[in-house]
Motif scaffolding. Structure first.
Motif, PDB file in Angstrom:
ATOM      1  N   SER A   1      -5.850   5.646  -0.859  1.00 60.14           N
ATOM      2  CA  SER A   1      -4.575   4.939  -0.736  1.00 60.14           C
ATOM      3  C   SER A   1      -4.052   4.994   0.700  1.00 60.14           C
ATOM      4  CB  SER A   1      -3.547   5.556  -1.696  1.00 60.14           C
ATOM      5  OG  SER A   1      -2.328   4.866  -1.634  1.00 60.14           O
TER       6      SER A   1
ATOM      7  N   SER B   1      -3.027  -3.636  -7.166  1.00 58.17           N
ATOM      8  CA  SER B   1      -4.336  -3.834  -6.561  1.00 58.17           C
ATOM      9  C   SER B   1      -4.862  -5.241  -6.801  1.00 58.17           C
ATOM     10  CB  SER B   1      -5.324  -2.796  -7.110  1.00 58.17           C
ATOM     11  OG  SER B   1      -4.907  -1.483  -6.803  1.00 58.17           O
TER      12      SER B   1
ATOM     13  N   CYS C   1      -5.792   2.412   2.723  1.00 60.74           N
ATOM     14  CA  CYS C   1      -5.221   1.082   2.503  1.00 60.74           C
ATOM     15  C   CYS C   1      -3.926   0.890   3.285  1.00 60.74           C
ATOM     16  CB  CYS C   1      -4.969   0.864   1.009  1.00 60.74           C
ATOM     17  SG  CYS C   1      -6.467   0.789   0.003  1.00 60.74           S
TER      18      CYS C   1
ATOM     19  N   LYS D   1      -9.580  -1.035  -1.971  1.00 58.50           N
ATOM     20  CA  LYS D   1      -8.698  -1.555  -3.020  1.00 58.50           C
ATOM     21  C   LYS D   1      -9.483  -1.913  -4.275  1.00 58.50           C
ATOM     22  CE  LYS D   1      -5.346  -3.379   0.273  1.00 58.50           C
ATOM     23  NZ  LYS D   1      -4.702  -4.598   0.825  1.00 58.50           N
TER      24      LYS D   1
ATOM     25  N   ALA E   1       0.830  -1.210   0.000  1.00 53.81           N
ATOM     26  CA  ALA E   1       0.000   0.000   0.000  1.00 53.81           C
ATOM     27  C   ALA E   1       0.863   1.259   0.000  1.00 53.81           C
ATOM     28  CB  ALA E   1      -0.926  -0.012   1.212  1.00 53.81           C
TER      29      ALA E   1
END
Length: 213
Positions: free
Chosen positions: A121, A206, A124, A134, A53
């Protein structure tokens, strides 16, 4: 005899009590090992996904730089030749070509999307096991791959004609006169293709993390 028997019975009772305590201690210690093992596994998986990530966030920053460079370079491209008269002026601008206008719009959309995707992001990174964020990024990243690739390919075709021309259709190679214009639009096309490559890497990352779920 009685004293000997009593002492032996006491010795047996003490040994049994000690062995019982040893067994209880062993049984009590066993779940601790199992608990430690089960706690270590999610930590390792979360650490691996958190690293991916973080790399995803860095790639998005790089893609923002490339997409913004492509947008600003193409959107500010304009050249006027020094030889012109009072009635005629030779000028080339990006909005004279529909493909270049589409290029600017597409890369501007990609730049705006990348800025908006940064909070997702970060989510994540904080929550490596969040599959919803995601999946959302995977869908929109795939759309941006198609958009930026189409814009860069359309602009690249016009740049090729500007450099080489086409004798069959009597299209002249304008880059022989508009050298600065052609250099700037060529740089913008290269930057857009770089942004498309970054988007492709984002899609792969991803997909890999979702597959590990």
């Amino acid at each position: 005899m009685d004293s000997t028997k009593n002492s032996s019975e006491m010795a047996i009772n003490v040994s049994e009590s000690r062995s019982g305590k040893g067994k209880a201690a062993a049984v009590a210690a066993a779940p601790a090992v199992v608990t430690a093992t089960t706690k270590a596994t999610p930590y390792k998986a979360g650490g691996w996904k958190r690293g991916v990530a973080i790399f995803d966030f860095i790639l998005r920053l790089c893609a923002i730089t490339a997409a913004l460079a492509a947008t600003t370079t193409m959107g500010t491209t304009d050249q006027t030749l020094p030889f012109f008269t009072q009635f005629f002026q030779f000028q080339a601008s990006y909005d004279d070509f529909p493909a270049f206008s589409f290029f600017v719009i597409a890369n501007a959309i990609a730049s705006g999307y990348l800025v908006l995707s940064l909070p997702f992001s970060i989510v994540c990174i904080v929550r490596p096991h969040a599959a919803g964020a995601k999946l959302l990024l995977l869908i929109f990243d795939t759309v941006m791959v198609a958009l930026t690739t189409a814009a860069a390919a359309a602009a690249a075709a016009i740049v090729y004609l500007a450099h080489s021309g086409n004798s069959s259709t009597n299209w002249l190679a304008i880059c022989q006169q508009f050298t600065d214009f052609c250099q700037r639009v060529s740089s913008a096309v290269v930057a857009s293709f770089i942004a498309a490559v970054f988007f492709l890497f984002l899609v792969v990352l991803s997909a890999v993390t979702l597959r590990k779920h």
